[in-house]
Design an enzyme around this catalytic site. Structure first.
Site, PDB file in Angstrom:
ATOM      1  CG  ASP A 173      14.298 -35.112  12.787  1.00 38.64           C
ATOM      2  OD1 ASP A 173      14.704 -33.945  12.761  1.00 38.64           O
ATOM      3  OD2 ASP A 173      14.441 -35.917  11.839  1.00 38.64           O
ATOM      4  CG  ASN A 181      11.261 -32.546   1.017  1.00 35.08           C
ATOM      5  OD1 ASN A 181      10.153 -32.240   0.629  1.00 35.08           O
ATOM      6  ND2 ASN A 181      11.736 -32.197   2.195  1.00 35.08           N
ATOM      7  CG  HIS A 186       9.733 -28.478  -1.060  1.00 34.16           C
ATOM      8  ND1 HIS A 186       8.988 -27.539  -0.410  1.00 34.16           N
ATOM      9  CD2 HIS A 186      10.904 -28.564  -0.382  1.00 34.16           C
ATOM     10  CE1 HIS A 186       9.667 -27.069   0.608  1.00 34.16           C
ATOM     11  NE2 HIS A 186      10.840 -27.671   0.651  1.00 34.16           N
ATOM     12  CG  ASP A 190       5.445 -28.015   1.918  1.00 33.63           C
ATOM     13  OD1 ASP A 190       6.515 -28.245   2.519  1.00 33.63           O
ATOM     14  OD2 ASP A 190       5.261 -27.023   1.186  1.00 33.63           O
ATOM     15  CD  GLU A 217      13.610 -33.084   9.411  1.00 32.26           C
ATOM     16  OE1 GLU A 217      14.370 -32.517  10.210  1.00 32.26           O
ATOM     17  OE2 GLU A 217      13.501 -34.313   9.328  1.00 32.26           O
TER      18      GLU A 217
END
Ligand code: GH3
Ligand code: MG
Length: 303
Positions: A173, A181, A186, A190, A217
């Site tokens: 994680d 973010n 965003h 990505d 994520e």
């Protein structure tokens, strides 16, 4: 892969019949030839085959039985089968289709018709293969998706149960990814996920290892036949490879770059356990890794 020629297996005990088909189809497709049902079953299971043209009347195992066996076997059940037979009656044709064939060609048949039918079935096979591949991939990172992972875990779990073997699983994680973010946007988030996905792919060396995007994520890796020690080596490598990417993370409280926390669990499957036990265990170890300060690997093993 898209440009590879598709491959047809011809199965007929008469060499001349195989040669005639080869002359008709050999320019457009790769052709494998078998003169018995038994041999065809082995070839179909061990080679990559897109279509089987199967004679009905053969000494030993006849075409119907070959077809039924192909449809029962996990490795061969999705290969389309077309019967090619001189038996020109409703009963034979029905039996062939009921055995699982998608088509029945009565010989002698016009070469143009054979070509056209084969082409149609191979087009369908091509699109089915593409759909199957896409359905198992994560759209953003291009690595395996959750569905692929769940299927593989189920399969490896049963295999380990049969052999008394062990399985390791790690949940990975990204640390403070919400802040990442918020700060970088965003799209940058990505891109970061894509880079982490690539590291997973590069870091897994064995054929049966699988790395997947588990959701959001969070990533997961499955390491079959791997004990705690081996799993720690792999996950430490992943942790440090992600650090080495050196992706700036202004708002992280543990480093100036993107880091991950990893929870590793190892289990020996038994009848009274289920695959989700392994995931739950890894999840609780991941929680410990987060609480212990993030950017680290924690592990737990009951075997
Ligand atoms: P922690 O260190 O405890 O793991 O904190 P965190 O911020 O990483 O964890 P949290 O679960 O609070 O936030 C996860 C964030 O991941 C929320 C969401 O903004 C982001 N995220 C989930 N899926 C995607 C995605 O597909 N793309 C992008 N860019 N962000 C995603
Ligand atoms: Mg996170």
């Amino acid at each position: 892969m898209e440009y590879e020629r598709q491959r047809i297996l011809l199965v007929d005990d008469t060499k001349l019949s195989n040669q005639i088909m080869k002359d008709i189809l050999g320019n457009d497709y790769d052709i494998l030839v078998s003169t018995s049902g038994e041999e065809a079953l082995v070839l179909a299971a061990s080679e990559s085959i897109d279509l089987i043209l199967l004679d009905v009347e053969m000494p030993g195992m006849d075409g119907y039985e070959v077809c039924r066996k192909l449809k029962q076997n996990h490795y061969t059940q999705n290969i389309p089968v077309i019967f090619v037979s001189a038996a020109n009656d409703v009963q034979h044709e029905t039996e062939g289709l009921e055995a699982g064939a998608i088509d029945y060609i009565i010989k002698p048949s016009n070469p143009a018709i054979i070509k056209a039918r084969v082409k149609n079935h191979l087009e369908l096979k091509k699109y089915r293969d593409i759909l199957e591949r896409i359905s198992l991939l994560d759209g953003l990172t291009g690595i395996a998706n959750r569905r692929h992972f769940d299927q593989t875990l189920e399969k490896e779990w049963r295999r380990a149960l049969r052999h008394g073997d062990i399985l390791s699983l790690a949940l990975i994680d990204i640390d403070f990814f919400k802040k990442y973010n918020d700060y970088y946007g965003h799209l940058a988030g990505d891109e970061c996920l894509q880079k982490v996905g690539s590291i997973l792919k590069e870091s897994l060396k064995r054929a049966r290892d699988l790395g997947a995007r588990y959701g959001g994520e969070e990533f997961v890796i499955l390491l079959p036949s791997t004990a705690k020690g081996g799993a720690l080596i792999v996950t430490e490598r992943i942790c440090s490879n992600i650090e080495k990417l050196n992706i700036p993370h202004e708002l992280s409280k543990v480093a100036e770059y993107v880091t991950v926390s990893i929870g590793v669990a190892t289990i020996r499957p038994e009848l009274d356990k289920v695959p989700s036990d392994l995931i739950r265990q890894a999840d609780s170890v991941l929680y410990q890794a987060k609480n212990a300060g993030r950017n680290r690997v924690c592990s737990e093993s009951d075997c």
